[in-house]
Design a protein around this motif. Structure first.
Motif, PDB file in Angstrom:
ATOM      1  N   ILE A   7     -90.873  63.238  37.459  1.00 26.16           N
ATOM      2  CA  ILE A   7     -89.409  63.134  37.419  1.00 26.16           C
ATOM      3  C   ILE A   7     -88.963  62.634  36.052  1.00 26.16           C
ATOM      4  O   ILE A   7     -88.038  63.187  35.450  1.00 26.16           O
ATOM      5  CB  ILE A   7     -88.902  62.210  38.551  1.00 26.16           C
ATOM      6  CG1 ILE A   7     -89.111  62.883  39.903  1.00 26.16           C
ATOM      7  CG2 ILE A   7     -87.429  61.842  38.342  1.00 26.16           C
ATOM      8  CD1 ILE A   7     -88.920  61.963  41.094  1.00 26.16           C
ATOM      9  N   ASN A  10     -89.394  65.379  33.352  1.00 25.09           N
ATOM     10  CA  ASN A  10     -88.363  66.417  33.476  1.00 25.09           C
ATOM     11  C   ASN A  10     -86.979  65.898  33.108  1.00 25.09           C
ATOM     12  O   ASN A  10     -86.200  66.617  32.464  1.00 25.09           O
ATOM     13  CB  ASN A  10     -88.355  66.999  34.891  1.00 25.09           C
ATOM     14  CG  ASN A  10     -89.528  67.917  35.127  1.00 25.09           C
ATOM     15  OD1 ASN A  10     -89.820  68.796  34.328  1.00 25.09           O
ATOM     16  ND2 ASN A  10     -90.231  67.706  36.222  1.00 25.09           N
ATOM     17  N   LEU A  11     -86.666  64.676  33.507  1.00 23.39           N
ATOM     18  CA  LEU A  11     -85.366  64.109  33.168  1.00 23.39           C
ATOM     19  C   LEU A  11     -85.196  64.045  31.654  1.00 23.39           C
ATOM     20  O   LEU A  11     -84.174  64.457  31.104  1.00 23.39           O
ATOM     21  CB  LEU A  11     -85.203  62.727  33.792  1.00 23.39           C
ATOM     22  CG  LEU A  11     -83.862  62.036  33.548  1.00 23.39           C
ATOM     23  CD1 LEU A  11     -82.719  62.842  34.149  1.00 23.39           C
ATOM     24  CD2 LEU A  11     -83.879  60.631  34.111  1.00 23.39           C
ATOM     25  N   LEU A  14     -84.910  67.686  30.118  1.00 22.58           N
ATOM     26  CA  LEU A  14     -83.596  68.292  30.350  1.00 22.58           C
ATOM     27  C   LEU A  14     -82.498  67.576  29.568  1.00 22.58           C
ATOM     28  O   LEU A  14     -81.605  68.217  29.001  1.00 22.58           O
ATOM     29  CB  LEU A  14     -83.275  68.282  31.847  1.00 22.58           C
ATOM     30  CG  LEU A  14     -84.156  69.196  32.707  1.00 22.58           C
ATOM     31  CD1 LEU A  14     -84.030  68.843  34.180  1.00 22.58           C
ATOM     32  CD2 LEU A  14     -83.814  70.654  32.457  1.00 22.58           C
ATOM     33  N   ARG A  15     -82.578  66.260  29.521  1.00 22.55           N
ATOM     34  CA  ARG A  15     -81.576  65.481  28.785  1.00 22.55           C
ATOM     35  C   ARG A  15     -81.610  65.818  27.303  1.00 22.55           C
ATOM     36  O   ARG A  15     -80.570  66.074  26.680  1.00 22.55           O
ATOM     37  CB  ARG A  15     -81.841  63.976  28.992  1.00 22.55           C
ATOM     38  CG  ARG A  15     -80.907  63.069  28.221  1.00 22.55           C
ATOM     39  CD  ARG A  15     -81.237  61.615  28.429  1.00 22.55           C
ATOM     40  NE  ARG A  15     -82.555  61.215  27.975  1.00 22.55           N
ATOM     41  CZ  ARG A  15     -82.892  61.025  26.693  1.00 22.55           C
ATOM     42  NH1 ARG A  15     -82.024  61.246  25.727  1.00 22.55           N
ATOM     43  NH2 ARG A  15     -84.113  60.634  26.371  1.00 22.55           N
ATOM     44  N   GLU A  40     -87.272  57.527  33.052  1.00 22.96           N
ATOM     45  CA  GLU A  40     -87.973  58.419  32.125  1.00 22.96           C
ATOM     46  C   GLU A  40     -89.403  57.959  31.856  1.00 22.96           C
ATOM     47  O   GLU A  40     -90.275  58.780  31.599  1.00 22.96           O
ATOM     48  CB  GLU A  40     -87.196  58.562  30.824  1.00 22.96           C
ATOM     49  CG  GLU A  40     -85.938  59.385  30.980  1.00 22.96           C
ATOM     50  CD  GLU A  40     -85.248  59.691  29.659  1.00 22.96           C
ATOM     51  OE1 GLU A  40     -85.724  59.242  28.593  1.00 22.96           O
ATOM     52  OE2 GLU A  40     -84.214  60.387  29.706  1.00 22.96           O
ATOM     53  N   LEU A  51     -81.482  61.160  42.205  1.00 24.57           N
ATOM     54  CA  LEU A  51     -81.952  62.462  41.718  1.00 24.57           C
ATOM     55  C   LEU A  51     -80.819  63.480  41.748  1.00 24.57           C
ATOM     56  O   LEU A  51     -80.635  64.242  40.796  1.00 24.57           O
ATOM     57  CB  LEU A  51     -83.103  62.985  42.583  1.00 24.57           C
ATOM     58  CG  LEU A  51     -84.475  62.404  42.360  1.00 24.57           C
ATOM     59  CD1 LEU A  51     -85.475  63.030  43.324  1.00 24.57           C
ATOM     60  CD2 LEU A  51     -84.927  62.596  40.933  1.00 24.57           C
ATOM     61  N   PHE A  54     -78.388  62.750  38.865  1.00 24.28           N
ATOM     62  CA  PHE A  54     -78.926  63.236  37.589  1.00 24.28           C
ATOM     63  C   PHE A  54     -78.822  64.759  37.512  1.00 24.28           C
ATOM     64  O   PHE A  54     -78.411  65.318  36.496  1.00 24.28           O
ATOM     65  CB  PHE A  54     -80.388  62.829  37.402  1.00 24.28           C
ATOM     66  CG  PHE A  54     -80.604  61.390  37.043  1.00 24.28           C
ATOM     67  CD1 PHE A  54     -79.776  60.728  36.143  1.00 24.28           C
ATOM     68  CD2 PHE A  54     -81.663  60.682  37.581  1.00 24.28           C
ATOM     69  CE1 PHE A  54     -79.993  59.408  35.793  1.00 24.28           C
ATOM     70  CE2 PHE A  54     -81.896  59.354  37.240  1.00 24.28           C
ATOM     71  CZ  PHE A  54     -81.056  58.719  36.348  1.00 24.28           C
ATOM     72  N   ALA A  55     -79.217  65.444  38.588  1.00 27.02           N
ATOM     73  CA  ALA A  55     -79.172  66.906  38.608  1.00 27.02           C
ATOM     74  C   ALA A  55     -77.749  67.419  38.419  1.00 27.02           C
ATOM     75  O   ALA A  55     -77.519  68.382  37.671  1.00 27.02           O
ATOM     76  CB  ALA A  55     -79.761  67.430  39.914  1.00 27.02           C
ATOM     77  N   LEU A  65     -86.089  68.707  38.669  1.00 25.18           N
ATOM     78  CA  LEU A  65     -86.620  67.397  38.303  1.00 25.18           C
ATOM     79  C   LEU A  65     -87.993  67.138  38.919  1.00 25.18           C
ATOM     80  O   LEU A  65     -88.653  66.164  38.572  1.00 25.18           O
ATOM     81  CB  LEU A  65     -85.646  66.295  38.733  1.00 25.18           C
ATOM     82  CG  LEU A  65     -84.299  66.317  38.021  1.00 25.18           C
ATOM     83  CD1 LEU A  65     -83.317  65.378  38.715  1.00 25.18           C
ATOM     84  CD2 LEU A  65     -84.460  65.943  36.564  1.00 25.18           C
TER      85      LEU A  65
END
Length: 88
Positions: A7, A10-11, A14-15, A40, A51, A54-55, A65
């Motif tokens: 997670i 991926n966070l 993507l960020r 992170e 989650l 964030f998504a 994520l």
């Protein structure tokens, strides 16, 4: 790789792809910036609601994520520090 690390990986990926700082993501998600950093790093046990938040901020499905990164994938590079210059 454990789920918290996946997670977090991926966070951050993507960020960074969207050019968001941890602070901007935290503000948009109404979450403390230091919490984003802990997520992170994979040291925080994230709830489903977080989650989803964030998504939503990142405009991706929650499943994005949870995707395990490919073997040998490098940790996403951080954004450059400092303020962005104003265009104009």
């Amino acid at each position: 790789m454990n789920v918290r690390k996946i997670i977090g990986w991926n966070l951050r990926k993507l960020r960074v792809e969207q050019g968001l700082s941890q602070e901007r993501l935290a503000l948009a998600a109404e979450i403390d910036r230091s919490y984003v950093g802990r997520v992170e790093r994979g040291s925080e046990n994230v709830t489903i609601d977080t989650l989803e938040t964030f998504a939503n901020v990142l405009a991706v499905p929650v499943a994005a994520l949870l995707i395990e990164p490919p073997k040998g994938a490098r940790q996403p590079a951080p954004l450059s520090s400092g303020r962005k210059s104003k265009a104009g």
